[in-house]
Enzyme design. Structure first.
Site, PDB file in Angstrom:
ATOM      1  N   GLU A 101       5.400   2.038   7.226  1.00 29.87           N
ATOM      2  CA  GLU A 101       6.068   3.318   6.995  1.00 29.87           C
ATOM      3  C   GLU A 101       5.353   4.460   7.725  1.00 29.87           C
ATOM      4  O   GLU A 101       4.169   4.341   8.049  1.00 29.87           O
ATOM      5  CB  GLU A 101       6.153   3.586   5.486  1.00 29.87           C
ATOM      6  CG  GLU A 101       7.016   2.522   4.801  1.00 29.87           C
ATOM      7  CD  GLU A 101       7.337   2.798   3.339  1.00 29.87           C
ATOM      8  OE1 GLU A 101       6.984   3.864   2.824  1.00 29.87           O
ATOM      9  OE2 GLU A 101       7.975   1.914   2.727  1.00 29.87           O
ATOM     10  N   HIS A 144      10.890   7.092   1.744  1.00 35.19           N
ATOM     11  CA  HIS A 144      10.334   6.576   0.477  1.00 35.19           C
ATOM     12  C   HIS A 144      10.470   7.644  -0.626  1.00 35.19           C
ATOM     13  O   HIS A 144       9.497   8.092  -1.228  1.00 35.19           O
ATOM     14  CB  HIS A 144       8.868   6.164   0.661  1.00 35.19           C
ATOM     15  CG  HIS A 144       8.419   5.129  -0.320  1.00 35.19           C
ATOM     16  ND1 HIS A 144       7.618   4.065   0.018  1.00 35.19           N
ATOM     17  CD2 HIS A 144       8.665   4.976  -1.638  1.00 35.19           C
ATOM     18  CE1 HIS A 144       7.373   3.322  -1.048  1.00 35.19           C
ATOM     19  NE2 HIS A 144       8.008   3.855  -2.074  1.00 35.19           N
ATOM     20  N   ARG A 173      10.949  -2.365  -1.745  1.00 33.18           N
ATOM     21  CA  ARG A 173       9.736  -2.446  -0.946  1.00 33.18           C
ATOM     22  C   ARG A 173      10.046  -2.909   0.463  1.00 33.18           C
ATOM     23  O   ARG A 173      10.855  -3.837   0.657  1.00 33.18           O
ATOM     24  CB  ARG A 173       8.757  -3.465  -1.553  1.00 33.18           C
ATOM     25  CG  ARG A 173       7.868  -2.887  -2.628  1.00 33.18           C
ATOM     26  CD  ARG A 173       6.907  -1.859  -2.033  1.00 33.18           C
ATOM     27  NE  ARG A 173       6.128  -1.160  -3.027  1.00 33.18           N
ATOM     28  CZ  ARG A 173       6.516  -0.059  -3.679  1.00 33.18           C
ATOM     29  NH1 ARG A 173       7.682   0.486  -3.447  1.00 33.18           N
ATOM     30  NH2 ARG A 173       5.713   0.519  -4.544  1.00 33.18           N
TER      31      ARG A 173
HETATM   32  P1  NAD Z   1      10.592  -4.659 -12.572  1.00 33.92           P
HETATM   33  O1  NAD Z   1       9.346  -5.464 -12.602  1.00 33.92           O
HETATM   34  O2  NAD Z   1      11.044  -3.993 -13.805  1.00 33.92           O
HETATM   35  O3  NAD Z   1      11.787  -5.577 -12.033  1.00 33.92           O
HETATM   36  C1  NAD Z   1      11.663  -6.452 -10.976  1.00 33.92           C
HETATM   37  C2  NAD Z   1      12.574  -7.634 -11.259  1.00 33.92           C
HETATM   38  O4  NAD Z   1      12.553  -8.478 -10.132  1.00 33.92           O
HETATM   39  C3  NAD Z   1      12.133  -8.470 -12.449  1.00 33.92           C
HETATM   40  O5  NAD Z   1      13.152  -8.552 -13.418  1.00 33.92           O
HETATM   41  C4  NAD Z   1      11.821  -9.819 -11.855  1.00 33.92           C
HETATM   42  O6  NAD Z   1      12.175 -10.875 -12.721  1.00 33.92           O
HETATM   43  C5  NAD Z   1      12.662  -9.813 -10.605  1.00 33.92           C
HETATM   44  N1  NAD Z   1      12.210 -10.751  -9.599  1.00 33.92           N
HETATM   45  C6  NAD Z   1      10.941 -11.166  -9.333  1.00 33.92           C
HETATM   46  N2  NAD Z   1      10.955 -12.083  -8.357  1.00 33.92           N
HETATM   47  C7  NAD Z   1      12.267 -12.250  -8.011  1.00 33.92           C
HETATM   48  C8  NAD Z   1      12.915 -13.087  -7.061  1.00 33.92           C
HETATM   49  N3  NAD Z   1      12.236 -13.914  -6.283  1.00 33.92           N
HETATM   50  N4  NAD Z   1      14.246 -12.998  -6.981  1.00 33.92           N
HETATM   51  C9  NAD Z   1      14.954 -12.152  -7.761  1.00 33.92           C
HETATM   52  N5  NAD Z   1      14.388 -11.353  -8.682  1.00 33.92           N
HETATM   53  C10 NAD Z   1      13.051 -11.402  -8.797  1.00 33.92           C
HETATM   54  O7  NAD Z   1      10.384  -3.617 -11.379  1.00 33.92           O
HETATM   55  P2  NAD Z   1      11.148  -2.242 -11.186  1.00 33.92           P
HETATM   56  O8  NAD Z   1      10.395  -1.166 -11.870  1.00 33.92           O
HETATM   57  O9  NAD Z   1      12.578  -2.435 -11.483  1.00 33.92           O
HETATM   58  O10 NAD Z   1      10.923  -2.034  -9.620  1.00 33.92           O
HETATM   59  C11 NAD Z   1      11.690  -2.765  -8.694  1.00 33.92           C
HETATM   60  C12 NAD Z   1      11.194  -2.506  -7.276  1.00 33.92           C
HETATM   61  O11 NAD Z   1      11.345  -1.131  -6.946  1.00 33.92           O
HETATM   62  C13 NAD Z   1       9.719  -2.811  -7.041  1.00 33.92           C
HETATM   63  O12 NAD Z   1       9.575  -3.398  -5.782  1.00 33.92           O
HETATM   64  C14 NAD Z   1       9.067  -1.441  -7.029  1.00 33.92           C
HETATM   65  O13 NAD Z   1       7.875  -1.432  -6.301  1.00 33.92           O
HETATM   66  C15 NAD Z   1      10.142  -0.634  -6.358  1.00 33.92           C
HETATM   67  N6  NAD Z   1      10.095   0.810  -6.581  1.00 33.92           N
HETATM   68  C16 NAD Z   1      10.400   1.599  -5.512  1.00 33.92           C
HETATM   69  C17 NAD Z   1      10.429   2.957  -5.665  1.00 33.92           C
HETATM   70  C18 NAD Z   1      10.725   3.839  -4.491  1.00 33.92           C
HETATM   71  O14 NAD Z   1      10.220   4.943  -4.435  1.00 33.92           O
HETATM   72  N7  NAD Z   1      11.529   3.415  -3.553  1.00 33.92           N
HETATM   73  C19 NAD Z   1      10.178   3.528  -6.922  1.00 33.92           C
HETATM   74  C20 NAD Z   1       9.903   2.695  -7.988  1.00 33.92           C
HETATM   75  C21 NAD Z   1       9.875   1.325  -7.805  1.00 33.92           C
HETATM   76  C1  MLT Z   2       6.752   3.107  -6.780  1.00 35.89           C
HETATM   77  O1  MLT Z   2       6.521   1.901  -6.651  1.00 35.89           O
HETATM   78  O2  MLT Z   2       6.600   3.681  -7.875  1.00 35.89           O
HETATM   79  C2  MLT Z   2       7.256   3.856  -5.624  1.00 35.89           C
HETATM   80  O3  MLT Z   2       7.006   3.245  -4.443  1.00 35.89           O
HETATM   81  C3  MLT Z   2       7.063   5.299  -5.687  1.00 35.89           C
HETATM   82  C4  MLT Z   2       5.884   5.908  -5.008  1.00 35.89           C
HETATM   83  O4  MLT Z   2       4.812   5.362  -5.009  1.00 35.89           O
HETATM   84  O5  MLT Z   2       6.012   6.974  -4.486  1.00 35.89           O
END
Ligand code: NAD
Ligand code: MLT
Length: 535
Positions: free
Chosen positions: A259, A286, A230
């Site tokens: 963004e 993204h 994020r």
């Molecule tokens: P998840 O909830 O499975 O994992 C997140 C982890 O972060 C958890 O294990 C949690 O314990 C840990 N966490 C929370 N606070 C923390 C801290 N202060 N320090 C260290 N670790 C901490 O989430 P996920 O599905 O693995 O997603 C991870 C990230 O990726 C999220 O921010 C999500 O929005 C993002 N994401 C981005 C995209 C994209 O398109 N770029 C796609 C999917 C998810």
């Molecule tokens: C997500 O959190 O799943 C990602 O940011 C992906 C998206 O919304 O496109």
């Protein structure tokens, strides 16, 4: 039902929505337009761009479901949605692999300058000495956030003979061990050791700008940073300065704090960012979730969840206790019972409540009980909140907002029944208990009503609860009054604790008993109280 799809989701998901509701697809809809039309919709589907904040939720008078096609829900005001009883669903597992693979792609890109080299070749400049990279082999990769995506990145990147260290304070030691990942006890430890740092935590109050100037100072010179999670997790000004100074060798970013418009054509784009002007920053728009597989997964998942929630079915939601679909069949009968038990208090008593204790004993205690407690709380509030939407999502918040403490406890031991739910409602003056059980598959019974043993099946839409002196003739007179009022009695249960003292009667009736008729009943000699309960 009307659904607004405000961001692109897979065609298959749209088809599912269209099978149930009228669907308007308005990609790139402006903020102003959403605010103007949202009142017409029962559900909205978004990805990461649309801000479903308090202002939008307040205007969305008919909204029942917010569907977030993806993982992060930082663009949704979940608290406000919960307060208004709006179910928030997301589809977090569907794109984890896609995001993890992109993060790995960015790791390779920043190590080997692949995008820069390609651009150079496109410009007919083949001077390869400008793109000398570094190998992953033998390097230390630091994963911050070892959840769904972080875990996939950690397990895949290990195959390149790297040492993988991680910082996630909420993960058990056992999980680190099983994954073969070294645990860092704090973030500083990870920052000091890693050659490559990849971020995978959610955007929360305490993770915003988690990587700032101080943290960058602790890092090794020449570190490479990936953020595929994020925007806002890294202080972008600090990162810019550190890249300029040569402290950070490169960054691979899929997200930024602010963004671009991902739908605008090149000429229409009004976006610039100092980081994107640096040669050693790679930015992808993204793209983490943008694979055919992930978009199919999240689109179908979010559409199915949204339709279920619109139908009023219990779904696995962000703002409700999680419940596996397989458990639902098991607990359904207890949900009905608990909701009916909850409805009794405010229809028979008026004293302000200080505490509600729900105690599960016997077999029912082995099930998921949190949702059953919510069912009780929903029933508890419904008689006094007519017109306002009380549901599984907001029931607990609304009860607590009234200053009522809610306590749930369990015991596998139950003396009289295989399973028993006992609700104790405490007011300033006294404690009142109501208990219920389910016989066989679905025979609900109220077995204790404010201290009286009863055996009442709450299956009629209405019941009459009567408290009287235990003396002859009372029930006959009630029957006569109800008969004259053409109210049919479907069932009746009497209970007294001692002959000649107070007694209670429960009469299941097929239609509503008017206030006038109730007044007649209250006038009968020996009747202390008569109330109608609507189940
Ligand atoms: P998840 O909830 O499975 O994992 C997140 C982890 O972060 C958890 O294990 C949690 O314990 C840990 N966490 C929370 N606070 C923390 C801290 N202060 N320090 C260290 N670790 C901490 O989430 P996920 O599905 O693995 O997603 C991870 C990230 O990726 C999220 O921010 C999500 O929005 C993002 N994401 C981005 C995209 C994209 O398109 N770029 C796609 C999917 C998810
Ligand atoms: C997500 O959190 O799943 C990602 O940011 C992906 C998206 O919304 O496109």
């Amino acid at each position: 039902m009307k659904v607004l799809v405000a961001e692109r989701i897979a065609e298959e998901g749209i088809n599912i929505l269209q099978g149930f509701a009228e669907v308007d697809i308005k990609i790139s809809i402006s903020r102003k337009e959403i605010l103007d039309i949202i009142e017409d919709y029962h559900a909205i589907i978004v990805r990461s761009v649309t801000k479903v904040d308090k202002e939008l939720i307040e205007k969305a008078k008919n909204l029942k479901v917010i569907g977030r096609a993806g993982t992060g829900i930082d663009n949704v005001d979940v608290r406000e949605a919960t307060r208004r009883g709006i179910v928030v669903v997301n589809s977090p597992q569907g794109n984890s692999n896609a995001a993890a693979e992109l993060a790995i792609g960015l790791i390779f890109s920043v190590c080997r300058n692949i995008p820069q080299a390609y651009m150079s070749v496109k410009n007919e400049d083949f001077r390869r000495n400008r793109f000398k990279g570094t190998e992953l082999n033998g390097k230390t990769v630091g994963v911050v956030g070892l959840g769904r995506i972080g875990s996939i990145v950690a397990s895949r990147i290990k195959c390149f003979d790297t040492r993988v260290i991680a910082y996630d304070p909420y993960i058990s030691d056992d999980r680190y061990r099983k994954m073969g990942v070294e645990k860092c006890s704090d973030l500083d430890e990870l920052l000091q050791q890693a050659d490559i740092i990849t971020l995978h935590m959610p955007k929360l109050n305490d993770t915003v700008n988690m990587i700032g100037e101080r943290e960058i100072d602790l890092m090794k010179k020449g570190v490479r940073i990936i953020n595929c999670a994020r925007g806002g997790l890294i202080d972008e000004e600090a990162l810019y300065k550190a890249i300029k100074d040569g402290k950070v060798a490169a960054a691979g970013l899929d997200v930024l704090e602010r963004e671009p418009n991902y739908e605008a054509k090149p000429g229409e784009q009004e976006f610039s960012h100092p980081l994107l002007e640096l040669d050693n920053v790679i930015f992808t728009p993204h793209l983490g979730a943008s694979t055919f597989e992930a978009q199919y997964n999240v689109g179908v998942m979010i559409a199915e969840q949204t339709v279920s929630a619109l139908k009023g079915e219990i779904v696995s939601a962000v703002n409700m206790p999680s419940l596996h679909v397989k458990d639902l069949g098991e607990i359904k009968r207890y949900l009905d019972l608990a909701e009916k038990m909850g409805k009794i208090y405010f229809q028979t008593e008026k004293h302000p409540v200080e505490k509600i204790e729900i105690f599960y004993s016997g077999k029912v205690s082995e099930q998921e009980t949190k949702v059953t407690t919510l069912a009780f709380l929903k029933g508890f509030l419904e008689p006094i909140m007519s017109g306002e939407n009380v549901n599984y999502v907001n029931a607990e918040m609304l009860v607590r907002a009234r200053g009522i403490e809610v306590v749930e406890s369990k015991s596998s031991h139950s003396e009289r029944f295989t399973s028993l739910i006992t609700a104790t409602v405490t007011t300033k003056e006294r404690k009142l208990t109501i208990s219920g059980t389910v016989f066989g598959n679905d025979e609900m019974r109220l077995v204790d009503f404010f201290g009286y043993n009863v055996d009442f099946e709450p299956t009629t839409p209405f019941a009459l609860a009567v408290q009287n002196i235990d003396q002859p003739g009372i029930i006959g007179q009630i029957g006569t009054i109800l008969g004259i009022a053409r109210v049919n009695i479907a069932s009746m249960r009497l209970s007294r604790n001692k002959k000649g003292e107070k007694a209670v009667a429960f009469l299941g009736v097929d239609s509503e008993v008017s206030e006038n008729v109730l007044q007649h009943i209250r006038n009968v000699d020996g009747i202390l109280k008569a109330t109608m309960i609507k189940f």
